[in-house]
Write a protein that holds these residues in place. Sequence first.
Motif, PDB file in Angstrom:
ATOM      1  N   TYR A 176      46.497  41.833  72.814  1.00 66.00           N
ATOM      2  CA  TYR A 176      45.574  40.922  72.131  1.00 66.00           C
ATOM      3  C   TYR A 176      45.749  41.007  70.620  1.00 66.00           C
ATOM      4  O   TYR A 176      46.231  42.001  70.091  1.00 66.00           O
ATOM      5  N   ILE A 177      45.354  39.933  69.962  1.00 67.14           N
ATOM      6  CA  ILE A 177      45.365  39.830  68.505  1.00 67.14           C
ATOM      7  C   ILE A 177      43.913  39.843  68.040  1.00 67.14           C
ATOM      8  O   ILE A 177      43.088  39.087  68.560  1.00 67.14           O
ATOM      9  N   ASP A 178      43.589  40.693  67.089  1.00 65.94           N
ATOM     10  CA  ASP A 178      42.202  40.760  66.619  1.00 65.94           C
ATOM     11  C   ASP A 178      41.785  39.501  65.877  1.00 65.94           C
ATOM     12  O   ASP A 178      40.686  38.978  66.092  1.00 65.94           O
ATOM     13  N   LEU A 179      42.651  39.028  64.978  1.00 67.32           N
ATOM     14  CA  LEU A 179      42.323  37.858  64.164  1.00 67.32           C
ATOM     15  C   LEU A 179      43.517  36.918  64.148  1.00 67.32           C
ATOM     16  O   LEU A 179      44.580  37.267  63.628  1.00 67.32           O
ATOM     17  N   TYR A 180      43.329  35.712  64.720  1.00 66.01           N
ATOM     18  CA  TYR A 180      44.406  34.725  64.793  1.00 66.01           C
ATOM     19  C   TYR A 180      44.058  33.594  63.844  1.00 66.01           C
ATOM     20  O   TYR A 180      42.997  32.969  63.958  1.00 66.01           O
ATOM     21  N   GLN A 181      44.938  33.335  62.862  1.00 66.65           N
ATOM     22  CA  GLN A 181      44.598  32.442  61.768  1.00 66.65           C
ATOM     23  C   GLN A 181      45.509  31.215  61.701  1.00 66.65           C
ATOM     24  O   GLN A 181      46.723  31.324  61.921  1.00 66.65           O
ATOM     25  N   CYS A 182      44.910  30.095  61.376  1.00 65.80           N
ATOM     26  CA  CYS A 182      45.660  28.863  61.147  1.00 65.80           C
ATOM     27  C   CYS A 182      46.216  28.928  59.733  1.00 65.80           C
ATOM     28  O   CYS A 182      45.460  28.840  58.759  1.00 65.80           O
ATOM     29  N   ASP A 184      39.414  28.559  70.845  1.00 60.51           N
ATOM     30  CA  ASP A 184      38.303  29.031  71.665  1.00 60.51           C
ATOM     31  C   ASP A 184      38.785  29.444  73.051  1.00 60.51           C
ATOM     32  O   ASP A 184      38.325  30.457  73.606  1.00 60.51           O
ATOM     33  N   ASP A 185      39.719  28.690  73.608  1.00 57.04           N
ATOM     34  CA  ASP A 185      40.262  29.039  74.928  1.00 57.04           C
ATOM     35  C   ASP A 185      41.032  30.357  74.869  1.00 57.04           C
ATOM     36  O   ASP A 185      40.951  31.173  75.800  1.00 57.04           O
ATOM     37  N   LEU A 186      41.785  30.577  73.786  1.00 62.07           N
ATOM     38  CA  LEU A 186      42.496  31.846  73.644  1.00 62.07           C
ATOM     39  C   LEU A 186      41.522  33.022  73.570  1.00 62.07           C
ATOM     40  O   LEU A 186      41.802  34.106  74.102  1.00 62.07           O
ATOM     41  N   THR A 187      40.389  32.787  72.918  1.00 61.46           N
ATOM     42  CA  THR A 187      39.367  33.834  72.841  1.00 61.46           C
ATOM     43  C   THR A 187      38.785  34.106  74.223  1.00 61.46           C
ATOM     44  O   THR A 187      38.613  35.264  74.627  1.00 61.46           O
ATOM     45  N   ALA A 188      38.503  33.053  74.964  1.00 64.79           N
ATOM     46  CA  ALA A 188      37.970  33.210  76.317  1.00 64.79           C
ATOM     47  C   ALA A 188      38.962  33.948  77.221  1.00 64.79           C
ATOM     48  O   ALA A 188      38.560  34.715  78.109  1.00 64.79           O
ATOM     49  N   GLN A 189      40.251  33.739  76.984  1.00 65.61           N
ATOM     50  CA  GLN A 189      41.289  34.396  77.784  1.00 65.61           C
ATOM     51  C   GLN A 189      41.522  35.848  77.362  1.00 65.61           C
ATOM     52  O   GLN A 189      42.238  36.585  78.035  1.00 65.61           O
ATOM     53  N   ILE A 240      42.993  36.574  71.948  1.00 67.85           N
ATOM     54  CA  ILE A 240      42.552  36.803  70.578  1.00 67.85           C
ATOM     55  C   ILE A 240      41.070  37.157  70.615  1.00 67.85           C
ATOM     56  O   ILE A 240      40.355  36.773  71.553  1.00 67.85           O
ATOM     57  N   LEU A 241      40.617  37.895  69.624  1.00 66.72           N
ATOM     58  CA  LEU A 241      39.205  38.255  69.556  1.00 66.72           C
ATOM     59  C   LEU A 241      38.424  37.371  68.590  1.00 66.72           C
ATOM     60  O   LEU A 241      37.266  37.046  68.843  1.00 66.72           O
ATOM     61  N   TYR A 242      39.061  37.002  67.497  1.00 66.46           N
ATOM     62  CA  TYR A 242      38.434  36.151  66.491  1.00 66.46           C
ATOM     63  C   TYR A 242      39.482  35.176  65.960  1.00 66.46           C
ATOM     64  O   TYR A 242      40.684  35.421  66.052  1.00 66.46           O
ATOM     65  N   ALA A 243      38.990  34.081  65.362  1.00 62.95           N
ATOM     66  CA  ALA A 243      39.892  33.093  64.767  1.00 62.95           C
ATOM     67  C   ALA A 243      39.489  32.829  63.325  1.00 62.95           C
ATOM     68  O   ALA A 243      38.315  32.939  62.955  1.00 62.95           O
ATOM     69  N   GLY A 244      40.482  32.477  62.522  1.00 60.90           N
ATOM     70  CA  GLY A 244      40.232  32.157  61.126  1.00 60.90           C
ATOM     71  C   GLY A 244      41.237  31.143  60.628  1.00 60.90           C
ATOM     72  O   GLY A 244      42.050  30.615  61.399  1.00 60.90           O
ATOM     73  N   VAL A 245      41.193  30.878  59.334  1.00 67.55           N
ATOM     74  CA  VAL A 245      42.085  29.897  58.720  1.00 67.55           C
ATOM     75  C   VAL A 245      42.672  30.493  57.447  1.00 67.55           C
ATOM     76  O   VAL A 245      42.273  31.572  57.003  1.00 67.55           O
TER      77      VAL A 245
END
Length: 325
Positions: free
Chosen positions: A114-120, A137-142, A145-150
């Motif tokens: 898993y990736i803790d923070l996945y950013q655009c 959001d789907d990647l987080t549900a799977q 990834i744990l969190y997303a950012g930009v």
Amino acid sequence: MKYRKLGRSGLKVSEIGLGSWLTFGTATAEETAQACIHKAYEQGINFFDTANAYNNGAAEQVMGSALKAYTRSSYVLATKLFFPMGAGPNDRGLSRKHIMEQCDASLKRLGTDYIDLYQCHRYDNETPIEETLRALDDLTAQGKILYAGVSEWTAGQIADAASIGKNLNLRPLISNQPIYNMFERYIEKENVIQQCEWEGMGQVVFSPLAQGVLTGKYKPGQAIPQDSRAANDKTNGVINSYLREDVLACAAKLEELAAELGASLSQFALAWVLRQTNVSSAIIGSSRPSQIEENIKAIDLVLTDDVLARTENILMEINGFAPMR
């Protein structure tokens, strides 16, 4: 080391983070890069940032390999996507296809589940933002990834994403990764910091030392040191924008002010960035472990209102410095 929450999330990151742009897999040999990562971890740094596009995946491989020495839960691993990873029409951007495929590719290169923070890495004008946010959001549900950012999104783009995410009941974005240093301050002037505070997002800023200019190694009227990033043809394209006489003269005055505080210029510059409470972490690059030991001392440097005012007076001497975006 000191730690700050990333936005309104419960995730805590070290005030100093270690990045891999222009170094790992490029200018810095793998053995040295791994030594830098190990030194950072030993010094309490828990935030490690990379991207799929950094040397076409090589930086992710180096970072993932080095971090295997540590318990996975003990560090926060961040990576990014947007830039081309192939010649095909779908090998770039923030489409659902590219996001899903590149997340799997990054996980493989990093050697983690898993990736803790996945950013655009940038904003994609060719993809509906709803598509991008749903994919994240789907990647987080799977659990991938744990969190997303930009990264480098404008205040308006951040506001739109937050509004759409709320309407769709999606997990919120928690971070923005902009360039931010004494010379490049658009996130202050263009309300990015304020917008992120409203939306519960923290800044994890890159280039806080202005590609090394805010370390004092480049002097006005003097030749570029041969062992520096500016002398390396693989990495000097970015730093060249800072190598102006007025910028270097300003850096020299800032170094004098830092010396009055008993600090190096790099420590002073990092403390200045961290004066912003919305900045969760300042991401440094490193080609030598000793640089990390010096830079992390910035967390204990307190800048008074008088020092900040004197800093502003020095910075006012520079005119027309365009943000590198």
